[in-house]
Write a protein that holds these residues in place. Structure first.
Motif, mmCIF file in Angstrom:
data_model
loop_
_atom_site.group_PDB
_atom_site.id
_atom_site.type_symbol
_atom_site.label_atom_id
_atom_site.label_comp_id
_atom_site.label_asym_id
_atom_site.label_seq_id
_atom_site.Cartn_x
_atom_site.Cartn_y
_atom_site.Cartn_z
ATOM 1 N N ILE A 238 1.529 7.748 2.307
ATOM 2 C CA ILE A 238 0.660 6.712 2.881
ATOM 3 C C ILE A 238 0.002 7.202 4.161
ATOM 4 O O ILE A 238 -1.157 6.870 4.458
ATOM 5 C CB ILE A 238 1.461 5.402 3.099
ATOM 6 N N ARG A 239 0.732 8.008 4.933
ATOM 7 C CA ARG A 239 0.130 8.565 6.152
ATOM 8 C C ARG A 239 -0.994 9.536 5.799
ATOM 9 O O ARG A 239 -2.049 9.546 6.453
ATOM 10 C CB ARG A 239 1.202 9.262 6.994
ATOM 11 N N ALA A 240 -0.767 10.338 4.766
ATOM 12 C CA ALA A 240 -1.814 11.282 4.352
ATOM 13 C C ALA A 240 -3.042 10.527 3.835
ATOM 14 O O ALA A 240 -4.191 10.924 4.102
ATOM 15 C CB ALA A 240 -1.263 12.216 3.271
ATOM 16 N N PHE A 241 -2.824 9.435 3.141
ATOM 17 C CA PHE A 241 -3.959 8.654 2.619
ATOM 18 C C PHE A 241 -4.745 8.018 3.760
ATOM 19 O O PHE A 241 -5.991 8.049 3.766
ATOM 20 C CB PHE A 241 -3.427 7.578 1.659
ATOM 21 N N ILE A 269 -14.556 3.945 -0.486
ATOM 22 C CA ILE A 269 -14.060 5.276 -0.864
ATOM 23 C C ILE A 269 -12.541 5.256 -1.035
ATOM 24 O O ILE A 269 -11.995 5.832 -1.983
ATOM 25 C CB ILE A 269 -14.489 6.314 0.193
ATOM 26 N N ALA A 270 -11.845 4.576 -0.129
ATOM 27 C CA ALA A 270 -10.389 4.495 -0.222
ATOM 28 C C ALA A 270 -9.971 3.738 -1.475
ATOM 29 O O ALA A 270 -9.008 4.129 -2.159
ATOM 30 C CB ALA A 270 -9.831 3.804 1.024
ATOM 31 N N LEU A 274 -7.801 5.514 -4.349
ATOM 32 C CA LEU A 274 -6.471 5.002 -4.663
ATOM 33 C C LEU A 274 -6.371 4.643 -6.143
ATOM 34 O O LEU A 274 -5.331 4.873 -6.786
ATOM 35 C CB LEU A 274 -6.169 3.778 -3.798
ATOM 36 N N GLU A 275 -7.421 4.095 -6.713
ATOM 37 C CA GLU A 275 -7.409 3.804 -8.148
ATOM 38 C C GLU A 275 -7.267 5.085 -8.968
ATOM 39 O O GLU A 275 -6.551 5.109 -9.979
ATOM 40 C CB GLU A 275 -8.681 3.054 -8.529
ATOM 41 N N LYS A 276 -7.944 6.146 -8.544
ATOM 42 C CA LYS A 276 -7.818 7.420 -9.248
ATOM 43 C C LYS A 276 -6.398 7.975 -9.126
ATOM 44 O O LYS A 276 -5.846 8.515 -10.092
ATOM 45 C CB LYS A 276 -8.817 8.430 -8.686
ATOM 46 N N VAL A 292 -9.806 12.193 -2.389
ATOM 47 C CA VAL A 292 -10.645 11.549 -1.375
ATOM 48 C C VAL A 292 -11.913 12.360 -1.141
ATOM 49 O O VAL A 292 -13.028 11.806 -1.057
ATOM 50 C CB VAL A 292 -9.852 11.366 -0.065
ATOM 51 N N ALA A 293 -11.774 13.691 -1.069
ATOM 52 C CA ALA A 293 -12.957 14.539 -0.898
ATOM 53 C C ALA A 293 -13.890 14.426 -2.111
ATOM 54 O O ALA A 293 -15.119 14.384 -1.964
ATOM 55 C CB ALA A 293 -12.523 15.990 -0.682
ATOM 56 N N GLN A 294 -13.314 14.370 -3.288
ATOM 57 C CA GLN A 294 -14.126 14.237 -4.503
ATOM 58 C C GLN A 294 -14.865 12.893 -4.518
ATOM 59 O O GLN A 294 -16.045 12.813 -4.890
ATOM 60 C CB GLN A 294 -13.224 14.361 -5.726
ATOM 61 N N THR A 295 -14.199 11.821 -4.086
ATOM 62 C CA THR A 295 -14.830 10.495 -4.058
ATOM 63 C C THR A 295 -15.960 10.450 -3.039
ATOM 64 O O THR A 295 -17.006 9.820 -3.279
ATOM 65 C CB THR A 295 -13.780 9.421 -3.742
#
Length: 536
Positions: A238-241, A269-270, A274-276, A292-295
């Protein structure tokens, strides 16, 4: 007529002749009875005596007197028929004579009528000639009088006509002005009522199902196990997200995860990332950063889909793709707490309803209301949103009527058409209704952006994320430019700068994250056979 009589006489003359001819053979021979015939043919013998011879006296046979001949049946019938024919002929002759007399009388009447009509026609021709002569005389007198009037007044006929028309127009203008004022007064009495009806009806059509997310997005989990994966060991996932996306995740006892951030773009974007991750199932810090970078790279596709959805909501199609991307940014833009996408959809529906009521150009109104705030999402140029919107629409060769609606929707210019007024009314009705906009949310957004801008101004800072209404700030720095000691100093400098420039009360906690990662990759070209155990 005489030929008819001659034919009738001939017919009856021939009938009499035939009758006489037929009757004559019947009356000519004498008809004798059978007794007379026997007496005529009978021979009387006298016997002789012996004693005395005497010469017998000649016997004279006297024919018996002829009896009168009895008339036959056929003679009587012919006579009766002849008699009737003569009577009919006389009757027809008398009728023919009477008809002849009647016809002669009618011919005399027609002849007299004809003479009367001829005489009357002659009289009418004479009267027409007299009338024509009198009309010519009247025309001559009229021309003489007209010439005399022109000489006396010194004004010709055309000028006199113009004077009369001017006088009449002046007289009628007062009457027309009076009628116009009466109409205005009547409209003014009903103006408020009519306005309420039109606006209420239009706002009723402006109801939209488009849901705008202001500061929180929610994702519902299908299983509690996934929540544990998202948190990770000691909360590292969760911290990384939160670090990668710049948002804050809130998990509670339910299966809902709330993504909180003032920046709607980060929040979107988040949410997608998160869905992915949930769909992939492999939730770990490295995978989180990759997704996240891909999104973020797929943001153009996200804007395209949002723009298409907004356009379909208001019934606009076939716009340029790049322009639809700008429209997709509406979802992530707020104006005084009102989501720009929701505001635009409401304004379009209200304006279209008003245009239908007033029989205006609905297509121009629809497109003008859709694009009236497009300048607000142009962030790479300086200027008012009206000027930026006009320049952008000219690049896409939008029709001048639509551009005029955009240029005049804040009354910066005078209205050039009814469509511009309708777009202005739609914008005002959506933005000015109670509860549509509020200053608190706008001030909150300004505060959060100000915090991030202050922190981003320091060298070596890669990204900044403000949480908890600005009470917590996470600053990510470039490890090659900022050392550990520099990071500690940087956090203090940012805190002091915020304390100096921020004009709000409260405590702000600044966290500087410096993380150095190294990785190496090896490709084996030869296999050490001794290191491989054989199963033989």
């Amino acid at each position: 007529m005489f030929s008819i009589f001659s034919k009738v006489k001939n017919i009856f003359g021939s009938s009499n002749t035939n009758s006489a001819t037929t009757a004559s053979p019947i009356s000519t021979p004498e008809v004798q009875s059978p007794v007379d015939e026997e007496a005529k043919n009978r021979v009387v013998f006298t016997p002789k005596t012996a004693t005395k011879t005497t010469t017998p006296a000649p016997t004279v046979v006297t024919p018996a007197p002829a009896a009168p001949a009895a008339p036959s049946v056929s003679d009587l019938a012919v006579k009766e028929e002849t008699k009737r024919a003569l009577e009919n002929a006389k009757k027809i002759e008398s009728e023919a004579k009477s008809k002849e007399q009647e016809i002669l009388k009618r011919l005399d009447a027609l002849t007299s009528k004809e003479q009367y009509l001829i005489q009357k026609e002659k009289n009418i021709d004479k009267q027409s000639e007299d009338i024509k002569a009198k009309m010519d005389q009247v025309d001559g007198l009229y021309r003489k009088q007209l010439d005399k009037l022109e000489q006396i007044s010194g004004i010709d006929v055309e000028k006199a006509k113009q004077l009369i028309l001017n006088a009449t127009e002046k007289k009628m203008s007062d009457w027309i002005a009076k009628k116009i004022q009466e109409a205005k007064d009547a409209i003014a009495q009903k103006e408020e009522e009519i306005t309420k009806e039109v606006v209420l009806e239009s706002i009723r059509h402006g109801i939209t199902d488009y849901v705008a997310e202001y500061t929180v997005s929610t994702i519902t989990l299908a299983d509690d196990k996934i929540k544990g994966k998202i948190i990770g060991r000691e909360g590292r996932n969760i911290r990384a997200f939160e670090k990668a996306t710049g948002v804050e995740l809130e998990l509670d006892e339910s299966n809902d995860i709330r993504i909180s951030s003032f920046d709607s773009t980060r929040r979107e974007i988040a949410r997608l990332a998160l869905e992915k991750l949930i769909k992939d199932g492999r939730i770990q810090p490295l995978k989180i950063e990759q997704l996240v970078a891909q999104t973020k790279q797929e943001m153009d596709k996200i804007l395209m889909n949002e723009g298409k959805r907004i356009c379909q909501e208001v019934g606009v199609y076939n716009l340029p793709i790049e322009l639809m991307k700008y429209i997709g940014k509406y979802k992530f833009r707020f104006s005084y707490g009102q989501n720009l996408a929701k505001h635009t959809i409401e304004a379009v529906k209200i304006a279209v309803a008003i245009a239908n009521e007033l029989h205006a150009d609905v297509n121009t109104v629809r497109l003008g209301a859709l694009l009236h705030d497009v300048g607000k999402v142009v962030t790479d140029q300086e200027g008012t949103h009206i000027d930026l919107g006009i320049d952008l629409l000219r690049q896409f060769k939008i029709s001048p009527a639509v551009i005029d609606c955009v240029a005049e929707h804040h009354e910066d210019k005078e209205f050039s058409s009814a469509e511009s007024v309708i777009v202005y009314l739609g914008d005002a009705a959506s933005g000015a209704r109670p509860g549509a906009r509020y200053e608190v949310h706008e001030e909150y957004l300004k505060r959060m952006k100000n915090i991030e801008e202050v922190a981003m101004a320091f060298p070596g800072v890669i990204s900044v994320a403000a949480y908890q209404a600005g009470r917590e700030v996470m600053v990510i720095v470039e490890p090659t430019q900022v050392s550990d000691s520099d990071a500690q100093v940087l956090s203090q400098n940012i805190a002091e700068k915020l304390d100096e420039e921020a004009k709000w009360a409260g405590q702000i906690r600044v966290t500087v994250v410096r993380e150095l990662r190294t990785s190496s990759t090896v490709i084996g070209s030869k296999i050490n056979k001794n290191a491989v155990k054989s199963n033989d």
